[in-house]
Scaffold this motif. Structure first.
Motif, PDB file in Angstrom:
ATOM      1  N   UNK A 147       0.845  -1.192   0.000  1.00 32.19           N
ATOM      2  CA  UNK A 147       0.000   0.000   0.000  1.00 32.19           C
ATOM      3  C   UNK A 147       0.883   1.246   0.000  1.00 32.19           C
ATOM      4  N   UNK A 148       0.844   2.015  -1.068  1.00 32.41           N
ATOM      5  CA  UNK A 148       1.585   3.272  -1.135  1.00 32.41           C
ATOM      6  C   UNK A 148       0.713   4.412  -0.620  1.00 32.41           C
ATOM      7  N   UNK A 149       1.324   5.318   0.111  1.00 33.42           N
ATOM      8  CA  UNK A 149       0.632   6.494   0.615  1.00 33.42           C
ATOM      9  C   UNK A 149       0.996   7.701  -0.239  1.00 33.42           C
ATOM     10  N   UNK A 150       0.164   8.716  -0.216  1.00 32.80           N
ATOM     11  CA  UNK A 150       0.459   9.937  -0.947  1.00 32.80           C
ATOM     12  C   UNK A 150       1.652  10.636  -0.318  1.00 32.80           C
ATOM     13  N   UNK A 151       2.290  11.488  -1.103  1.00 31.18           N
ATOM     14  CA  UNK A 151       3.438  12.260  -0.632  1.00 31.18           C
ATOM     15  C   UNK A 151       3.056  13.016   0.640  1.00 31.18           C
ATOM     16  N   UNK A 152       3.758  12.734   1.725  1.00 22.76           N
ATOM     17  CA  UNK A 152       3.478  13.391   2.999  1.00 22.76           C
ATOM     18  C   UNK A 152       4.728  14.124   3.465  1.00 22.76           C
TER      19      UNK A 152
END
Length: 608
Positions: A147-152
């Motif tokens: 699961x990749x997360x958005x740029x944080x």
């Protein structure tokens, strides 16, 4: 048992035409009524939880569509006044656990953590998400499940796929002159997999890992972990289990002598690992048609990977001159010989199956690999013998051993089209392995090399670990708990007023008992009648009712009534008793309770 396929409802999208709105609304209402009846029938028939959940979700979708249609019809009249209906459901591949289920899950976790401490482990905790580049190139074909997360905040992040890579990152950051550790961690991990909820296969699930790092004498840590795993599974009510063992060097040696090109080793390894789920004919097809391996090479591999056994199989492989001339295979066979000697000392050799089809698809394994299976691990089509060689037969619609996928549902929205890959028919899926692990000597070194910008291998830290799937174990244990009508909490005593409320006296006694470590409760009413108080305690199956009466309090006494339950015809009922209870002096109450057989049994095993 009812099956979801009996429902022929199709979700009709509301028409954009105002002329058709009334017709569409009536049609949706009829479908909702039909689907509601279907859900109720599934529940009444005791259908599988996964089937009920699927039907319930479809009912929610129909209701949402009706809400949207009504919202569209209201445009121009109540514009801005109505909101889109909120669909209350958990995200795909996740679920809630109620109090009774959590009590069972806490039992599983309690046993696991106790055994981790018993074997000398220290606890570790790592973040639930990692930098994406830390997780990259560690999982082979399974990398697509991350699961990749958005740029944080300028960082590309991903939810952790397992505990192993985060542990390796921790070790790479904290290496000292003494890198030898026994570390364990319990927590949730995430995989963008196709879930089968009733089998404990989810997108968010709990794992318990125990890892031994550092340089030790050969195979001792490996045997220690297998001994630990067998201890845990023996203490949990999972039934008969088998720990399947193999060695990556043996497997790599087999591939080399059979003629597998080096660049195809890991992809062919991943295919072989599916032999516990698919018949050989399907695995061979994947190797040849999908991964480009020559059929003759696949057949030679098949002659090896069909074998299972114990020390006897090791002896046959050691007598195979073609295999022993391969350096990798020879090293692996020597390791296995030493490991079998140690496993006899651990008294777990009877739980072991040397299985040459076991491959473990993750890229970071370098030596011993293993996984624990039970009868529920195999798909129903292979359940007759979870360790048997699948029959080599051609695909046939009438052959139950051929696993088929359920056709994909028609996507409802663009987002769903991306999210909903082929749905898995839970009738063709087993629980899978309930624990797995192996040796990964190069993972910490690869992270150190990457952190220094050096492509050369770093010495790093040798590691071996085991990961236990708590949700899969829960999926096996929970039905047994339901059948045995196990308790949902461990409250030992319930304080009851027989006089005029006696609220202050009840609170005072409850506080004293809790200070003494006795778990107790009372009814939060000022002047409760005695019947509701007993009912509240009996609901939680509390073994001791402590009754406060006005006259007894003046004499410095309380009445303790012991309560017992039994399972009759699958239902737990209270055992009737003419016993009026025992008068106990108030100052002696704590000692009286702690000296009772019930309290001692409860302390030894609070889950009974």
């Amino acid at each position: 048992m009812a099956n979801a396929s009996t429902s022929n409802l199709d979700l009709k999208q509301p028409s954009a035409s105002a002329h058709d709105s009334v017709s569409n609304e009536n049609q949706l209402k009829a479908q909702i009524a039909q689907q509601s009846s279907y859900v109720n029938k599934l529940k009444a028939d005791g259908a599988d939880e996964g089937i009920v959940s699927e039907a319930w979700n479809k009912l929610g979708e129909l209701k949402k569509a009706l809400g949207q249609l009504k919202s569209q019809a209201a445009i121009g009249k109540d514009a801005g006044k109505r909101k889109e209906r909120l669909l209350l459901k958990t995200a795909k591949g996740t679920r809630d656990y109620g109090p009774s289920e959590m009590f069972c899950r806490e039992h599983v976790e309690h046993v696991v953590k106790e055994c981790f401490s018993l074997f000398g482990g220290s606890q570790l905790d790592t973040p639930v998400f990692e930098r994406k580049d830390v997780l990259t190139d560690k999982y082979g074909e399974d990398a697509k499940l991350i699961f990749d997360l958005m740029d944080q905040g300028g960082e590309q992040l991903s939810l952790r796929y397992d505990h192993t890579v985060p542990l390796a990152r921790y070790l790479a950051m904290t290496l000292s002159n003494n890198p030898q550790h026994k570390l364990w961690q319990v927590g949730k991990v995430y995989r963008r997999d196709n879930p089968v909820m009733s089998k404990g296969r989810m997108r968010e699930f709990s794992q318990a890992d125990f890892d031994i790092s550092g340089s030790w004498d050969p195979m001792i840590p490996d045997a220690e972990l297998i001994g630990l795993l067998c201890t845990i599974l023996s203490r949990l009510d999972v039934g008969e289990f088998t720990v399947k063992l193999n060695h990556r060097k043996i497997l790599d040696g087999i591939f080399e002598v059979c003629g597998v090109p080096a660049e195809k080793t890991r992809t062919i390894s991943s295919a072989v690992d599916k032999l516990d789920k698919l018949p050989w004919i399907e695995v061979k097809k994947e190797m040849t048609e999908e991964k480009g391996l020559e059929a003759a090479v696949a057949d030679r591999i098949g002659e090896y990977v069909k074998h299972k056994g114990g020390p006897d199989l090791l002896e046959r492989l050691q007598a195979d001159s073609t295999l022993t001339l391969n350096k990798k295979a020879k090293e692996g066979l020597d390791d296995m010989a030493l490991l079998f000697t140690l496993l006899k000392a651990y008294k777990v050799i009877d739980k072991i199956s040397f299985d040459l089809s076991l491959a473990r698809g993750l890229d970071y394994y370098t030596g011993i690999i293993y996984e624990a299976v039970v009868a529920a691990s195999a798909p129903p089509s292979l359940k007759t013998d979870a360790l048997a060689k699948p029959a080599e037969v051609p695909p046939d619609a009438n052959n139950p051993s051929v696993t088929k996928k359920k056709p994909a549902k028609k996507p409802k929205t663009v987002d769903d089209a991306v999210e909903d890959e082929d749905e898995i028919d839970e009738n063709t899926v087993g629980v899978g392995s309930i624990a797995a692990g192996g040796r990964y000597d190069n993972l910490v070194g690869s992270l150190l090399a990457a952190s220094s910008g050096d492509n050369k291998k770093s010495a790093g830290t040798p590691c071996v670990g085991v990961s236990i799937g708590l949700d899969r174990i829960f999926a096996i244990i929970w039905p047994k708990w339901v059948e045995k009508a196990m308790r949902a909490k461990d409250t030992l005593a319930y304080v009851i007023a027989a006089g005029d409320g006696l609220l202050e006296e009840r609170v005072t006694l409850v506080t004293e008992l809790r200070d003494a470590g006795i778990k107790c409760d009372f009814l939060a009413k000022t002047k409760p009648k005695i019947a509701p108080q007993f009912a509240a305690g009996e609901k939680d199956e509390v073994p001791f009712a402590i009754i406060l009466g006005t006259d007894e309090l003046k004499e410095g006494l309380v009445t303790v009534k012991e309560q017992k339950w039994e399972v009759v015809a699958g239902k737990k009922t209270k055992i009737s008793s003419a016993d009026k209870g025992t008068k106990v002096k108030r100052p002696e109450l704590v000692d009286w309770l702690k000296s009772s057989r019930i309290y001692k049994d409860w302390q030894n095993s609070i889950w009974i």
